[in-house]
Enzyme design. Sequence first.
Site, mmCIF file in Angstrom:
data_model
loop_
_atom_site.group_PDB
_atom_site.id
_atom_site.type_symbol
_atom_site.label_atom_id
_atom_site.label_comp_id
_atom_site.label_asym_id
_atom_site.label_seq_id
_atom_site.Cartn_x
_atom_site.Cartn_y
_atom_site.Cartn_z
ATOM 1 N N ASN A 81 0.801 -1.225 0.000
ATOM 2 C CA ASN A 81 0.000 0.000 0.000
ATOM 3 C C ASN A 81 0.838 1.282 0.000
ATOM 4 O OD1 ASN A 81 -1.535 -2.111 2.154
ATOM 5 N ND2 ASN A 81 -2.647 -1.473 0.315
ATOM 6 N N ILE A 89 0.978 6.858 0.253
ATOM 7 C CA ILE A 89 0.350 5.806 1.064
ATOM 8 C C ILE A 89 -1.111 5.677 0.700
ATOM 9 C CG2 ILE A 89 -0.169 5.054 3.422
ATOM 10 C CD1 ILE A 89 2.133 7.013 4.304
ATOM 11 N N CYS A 90 -1.577 4.446 0.501
ATOM 12 C CA CYS A 90 -2.999 4.209 0.263
ATOM 13 C C CYS A 90 -3.641 3.770 1.575
ATOM 14 C CB CYS A 90 -3.193 3.141 -0.804
ATOM 15 S SG CYS A 90 -4.924 2.799 -1.128
ATOM 16 N N LEU A 91 -4.307 4.707 2.198
ATOM 17 C CA LEU A 91 -4.910 4.424 3.501
ATOM 18 C C LEU A 91 -6.219 5.203 3.570
ATOM 19 C CD1 LEU A 91 -4.662 3.112 6.287
ATOM 20 C CD2 LEU A 91 -3.221 5.013 7.006
#
Lengths: 157, 265
Positions: A81, A89-91
């Site tokens: 991620n 960041i993929c959050l």
Amino acid sequence: MQASRARLFKEYKEVQREKVVDSDIQLVCDDSNIFKWTALIKGPTETPYEGGVFQLAFAVPEQYPLQPPQVRFLTKIFHPNVHFKTGEICLDILKNAWSPAWTLQSVCRAIIALMAHPEPDSPLNCDSGNLLRSGDIRGYESMARMYTRLAAMPKKG
Amino acid sequence: MNQSESSSSADPINPCPICLGLVKQEAYLDRCFHRFCYNCISQWATFVATQHSHSQSTLKCPICKSDNSSIIYGCDGDSFQRHYINHDLGNRFSLSEAHKYRLRCYYSESGAICKKFDVLQYWKRQRYLQPNKWLQSWLRREFQVLTQEEDVDIIVHHIHGLVESFMRRKEKERSKSTPEQNQQEFKTAVSDAARPFFTERTERFVNEIELFLASGLNIEAYDKVYLECLGLNAPDATSKGAEVHEQTQQVLYFHLFDEDSDNGD
């Protein structure tokens, strides 16, 4: 603008007080700009990131805390991620699941939790995501551990 | 804005989760009762509303994510104020002063106003044979009040068409039936058509439409008489903005409260 400044100042004071309590996170505010922060976070134990120290860069928008801060890894990390080149960041909580009750400190904690629990179904790093999705845990862990050793640990003398 | 900073609500251990400062003008979400500054939580509600293209009727609590439909504030032990989430949206239909006075009419006794206009004379003198050119506009406003929707075209056409055809039929028949029979026939026809939309408000609506027609007045003149009867001043065109908005909330709150108490009885 004024509201975000006041809130960041509150967070700054809180960080000074909490430093001792949470040794896994070290948040530092830029000397001249309260909207720029960096954080050093320890890789969580029992993960391939253990033993590494990762640097994050925070860019806080003027609409904060209505809008989330922009966070990216400055330290190279092999994680499904996190974008391998940009550190993006993929959050969800940094996007549509953001709530103004999050703080820079709690965002750091969320990122540590993400390091321990990758989400291979929404990958920014396809190589890493594919390894996990195909069940090659060993392959993923050895790659992640190698990059932790290369980028997130002090160079051996 | 009266931003009363009550020192009693200042709690250094539990700051507002949004500004992280002492809570100013305590406000709570209605389901989870998490506490915020009134300004902080309403700013967040407004911000969330601008992020969505569709109107949202609930707000997720920033702390526990539970769905809440209103912000409760201004608690003084006896009473509190309430801010409904969907009322934040600019694109939502908002009631004008005139709408609000009409809404109030539905909660007041109709006795006084009935004496002002002689309904029976309207039927006896067959004044219904003259078409009422203000009826359509009057109906539109009335339906906007009762449904709280802006687009009421369909109901307006439906009821207006029904009234017109009723009157045309009476014109052809001429005085075959008694005024009382005509009146009863009219009321039955309108209430049958209106009931699916207004349910328990139907009867009052039918009385109101009859009163308006019997008055023979245009909307402006009719409003004036009606307001005098209610002991209210004519809607003041100069009062605008926040004050107007505040009053809307009160009237609407009253509306809900009234329904609740009806059920409880």
